[in-house]
Design a protein around this motif. Structure first.
Motif, PDB file in Angstrom:
ATOM      1  N   TRP A   1       0.772  -0.488  -0.076  1.00  0.00           N
ATOM      2  CA  TRP A   1      -0.353  -0.022   0.063  1.00  0.00           C
ATOM      3  C   TRP A   1       0.932   0.981   0.140  1.00  0.00           C
ATOM      4  N   TYR A   2       2.403   1.286   0.795  1.00  0.00           N
ATOM      5  CA  TYR A   2       2.555   2.358   1.025  1.00  0.00           C
ATOM      6  C   TYR A   2       3.246   2.822  -0.437  1.00  0.00           C
ATOM      7  N   ALA A   3       3.703   1.310  -0.926  1.00  0.00           N
ATOM      8  CA  ALA A   3       4.756   1.569  -2.608  1.00  0.00           C
ATOM      9  C   ALA A   3       3.343   1.896  -3.588  1.00  0.00           C
ATOM     10  N   LEU A   4       2.279   1.402  -3.618  1.00  0.00           N
ATOM     11  CA  LEU A   4       1.251   2.000  -4.084  1.00  0.00           C
ATOM     12  C   LEU A   4       1.211   3.762  -3.829  1.00  0.00           C
ATOM     13  N   ALA A   5       0.398   4.087  -2.670  1.00  0.00           N
ATOM     14  CA  ALA A   5       1.103   5.082  -2.857  1.00  0.00           C
ATOM     15  C   ALA A   5       2.082   6.274  -2.756  1.00  0.00           C
ATOM     16  N   ARG A   6       3.148   6.430  -3.093  1.00  0.00           N
ATOM     17  CA  ARG A   6       3.933   6.925  -3.161  1.00  0.00           C
ATOM     18  C   ARG A   6       4.749   6.863  -5.063  1.00  0.00           C
ATOM     19  N   ALA A   7       3.522   5.256  -5.280  1.00  0.00           N
ATOM     20  CA  ALA A   7       3.255   6.002  -7.032  1.00  0.00           C
ATOM     21  C   ALA A   7       2.787   6.888  -7.529  1.00  0.00           C
TER      22      ALA A   7
ATOM     23  N   GLY B   1      -4.030  -0.014  11.857  1.00  0.00           N
ATOM     24  CA  GLY B   1      -4.380   1.342  11.603  1.00  0.00           C
ATOM     25  C   GLY B   1      -4.923   2.363  10.322  1.00  0.00           C
ATOM     26  N   PHE B   2      -4.369   3.452  10.712  1.00  0.00           N
ATOM     27  CA  PHE B   2      -4.749   4.594   9.791  1.00  0.00           C
ATOM     28  C   PHE B   2      -3.111   4.732   9.227  1.00  0.00           C
ATOM     29  N   PHE B   3      -3.633   5.129   7.984  1.00  0.00           N
ATOM     30  CA  PHE B   3      -2.310   5.841   7.044  1.00  0.00           C
ATOM     31  C   PHE B   3      -2.332   7.046   7.006  1.00  0.00           C
ATOM     32  N   LEU B   4      -1.679   8.316   7.437  1.00  0.00           N
ATOM     33  CA  LEU B   4      -1.145   8.922   7.077  1.00  0.00           C
ATOM     34  C   LEU B   4      -0.523   9.338   5.849  1.00  0.00           C
ATOM     35  N   PHE B   5      -1.001  10.352   4.874  1.00  0.00           N
ATOM     36  CA  PHE B   5       0.249  10.242   3.142  1.00  0.00           C
ATOM     37  C   PHE B   5       0.789  11.638   2.964  1.00  0.00           C
ATOM     38  N   TYR B   6       1.205  12.589   2.968  1.00  0.00           N
ATOM     39  CA  TYR B   6       1.131  13.785   2.336  1.00  0.00           C
ATOM     40  C   TYR B   6       1.170  13.768   1.274  1.00  0.00           C
ATOM     41  N   CYS B   7       0.683  14.616   0.665  1.00  0.00           N
ATOM     42  CA  CYS B   7       0.175  13.850  -1.653  1.00  0.00           C
ATOM     43  C   CYS B   7      -0.230  15.958  -1.782  1.00  0.00           C
TER      44      CYS B   7
ATOM     45  N   LYS C   1      -3.736  13.976  -5.597  1.00  0.00           N
ATOM     46  CA  LYS C   1      -4.894  13.429  -4.718  1.00  0.00           C
ATOM     47  C   LYS C   1      -5.590  12.622  -5.098  1.00  0.00           C
ATOM     48  N   SER C   2      -6.425  12.968  -5.726  1.00  0.00           N
ATOM     49  CA  SER C   2      -7.546  12.389  -6.471  1.00  0.00           C
ATOM     50  C   SER C   2      -6.984  11.102  -7.281  1.00  0.00           C
ATOM     51  N   GLY C   3      -6.064  11.181  -7.477  1.00  0.00           N
ATOM     52  CA  GLY C   3      -5.226   9.676  -8.170  1.00  0.00           C
ATOM     53  C   GLY C   3      -4.900   7.982  -6.770  1.00  0.00           C
ATOM     54  N   LEU C   4      -4.184   9.288  -5.713  1.00  0.00           N
ATOM     55  CA  LEU C   4      -3.833   8.938  -4.657  1.00  0.00           C
ATOM     56  C   LEU C   4      -5.497   8.196  -4.084  1.00  0.00           C
ATOM     57  N   ARG C   5      -6.275   9.677  -3.960  1.00  0.00           N
ATOM     58  CA  ARG C   5      -7.959   8.682  -2.973  1.00  0.00           C
ATOM     59  C   ARG C   5      -8.447   7.319  -3.786  1.00  0.00           C
ATOM     60  N   LYS C   6      -8.141   7.407  -5.810  1.00  0.00           N
ATOM     61  CA  LYS C   6      -8.904   6.592  -6.292  1.00  0.00           C
ATOM     62  C   LYS C   6      -8.147   4.955  -6.040  1.00  0.00           C
ATOM     63  N   ALA C   7      -7.029   5.132  -5.695  1.00  0.00           N
ATOM     64  CA  ALA C   7      -5.770   3.833  -5.740  1.00  0.00           C
ATOM     65  C   ALA C   7      -6.484   3.045  -4.346  1.00  0.00           C
TER      66      ALA C   7
END
Length: 328
Positions: A266-272, A287-293, A298-304
């Motif tokens: 999931w983390y690698a996908l978020a970075r990508a 628990g929860f993942f925090l990302f700074y994007c 943001k839209s692409g990360l949200r969909k992924a």
């Protein structure tokens, strides 16, 4: 009747250096943000001598020693309230999601009990009493982060001396920086629940046994925490995102329980998808993942993340900390 509202928190840097097994030797430093997700505690005197406690279950007991909820039992004993009371708790989020619910619960309960007694106490005292209950009376492998940020609120940095004393340092940010931080920071629930105790116990055992690599990783995390504070004050949120990534890599070196293959994927996908960095909240493991994007991605990360079954939770900074919202 007293009702308190106590925020949950998002750790921003330095987490893990707030545990006694580390700060007693090296001192600790962390920066955290209280958020607008809350635990509510209601306390109300009862005509009956018995004590009624309602959480995920309900207890009615004649003696405080018979209360099974350990935090409630010890908080009442600490403040000398031994009869004729009803306590009800409600929360915006479930426990074991990495947002510091146990510390917030303890702080909110103590805040309510002090208000009931007409005690005038500040956030420092309430936070330290909460830590005393959780770590020193109950023996939980707890640090000081959750209790202190719940009590103080806002975006606050904390310095812990080797004797355990804590200095709170509110981080004054321009309103525009806070808006960007709230807008571009994204929380996603992994659906994985975990108790922080197992992770923290493994870290503390490693420190006690003299594992140099764990101590060095926590040294690095503490330095990153200070850099996070500097980056936020300077309004350099690109740097903040990069520091989250460095923090996550260092955090994973402190325990084999921090992450899983699925979490790493999931983390690698978020970075990508454009996230500059991120980390699991709390001790790790779920628990929860925090990302700074940045906003453009943001839209692409949200969909992924949605495609992976991770649910987003939007949030804002809570500036108040634990407070009494009803006092009748």
């Amino acid at each position: 009747m007293i009702v308190t509202r106590t925020p949950l928190r998002v750790p921003l840097g330095g987490g893990g250096t707030d545990v006694p097994s580390y700060y007693r030797d090296f001192g600790g430093y962390f920066i955290s943000a209280a958020i607008n997700k809350y635990i509510y505690i209601t306390v109300n005197p009862r005509f009956e001598d018995s004590i009624r406690v309602s959480y995920s279950r309900t207890e009615i007991v004649d003696s405080v020693d018979d209360i099974e909820h350990p935090i409630v039992r010890e908080a009442l004993k600490l403040l000398g309230i031994l009869r004729s009371l009803e306590i009800i708790s409600m929360a915006d989020l479930p426990a074991n999601t990495g947002l510091g619910s146990s510390g917030s619960f303890t702080v909110g309960l103590l805040q309510a009990l002090h208000a009931l007694k007409r005690d005038h106490v500040g956030p420092q005292q309430v936070a330290e009493e909460a830590f005393h209950i959780e770590a020193e009376i109950l023996g939980e492998p707890s640090g000081k982060q959750d209790q202190y940020i719940a009590a103080f609120g806002g975006i606050t940095a904390f310095e812990i001396a080797t004797d355990g004393s804590v200095k709170a340092m509110p981080v004054g940010l321009d309103e525009e920086v806070v808006d960007r931080l709230e807008n571009d920071s994204m929380l996603f629930y992994t659906g994985l629940k975990r108790s922080s105790g197992e992770v923290l116990t493994s870290q503390q055992q490693a420190l006690t046994n003299g594992h140099v690599d764990v101590a060095e990783s926590l040294d690095e995390i503490k330095a990153i925490g200070r850099e996070v504070s500097e980056a936020l004050v300077q309004g350099d949120l690109t740097r903040f995102g990069a520091l989250l990534d460095l923090h996550w890599q260092a955090k994973k070196r402190t325990s084999t329980l921090i992450t899983t293959d699925e979490v790493d994927r999931w983390y690698a996908l978020a970075r990508a998808k454009g996230a500059l960095g991120g980390k699991l909240m709390g001790a790790g493991g779920g628990g929860f993942f925090l990302f700074y994007c940045p906003n453009d991605y943001k839209s692409g990360l949200r969909k992924a993340m949605a495609a992976e079954g991770l649910r987003e939770m939007r949030f804002a900074i809570d500036e108040d900390g634990s407070k009494v919202i009803v006092n009748l």
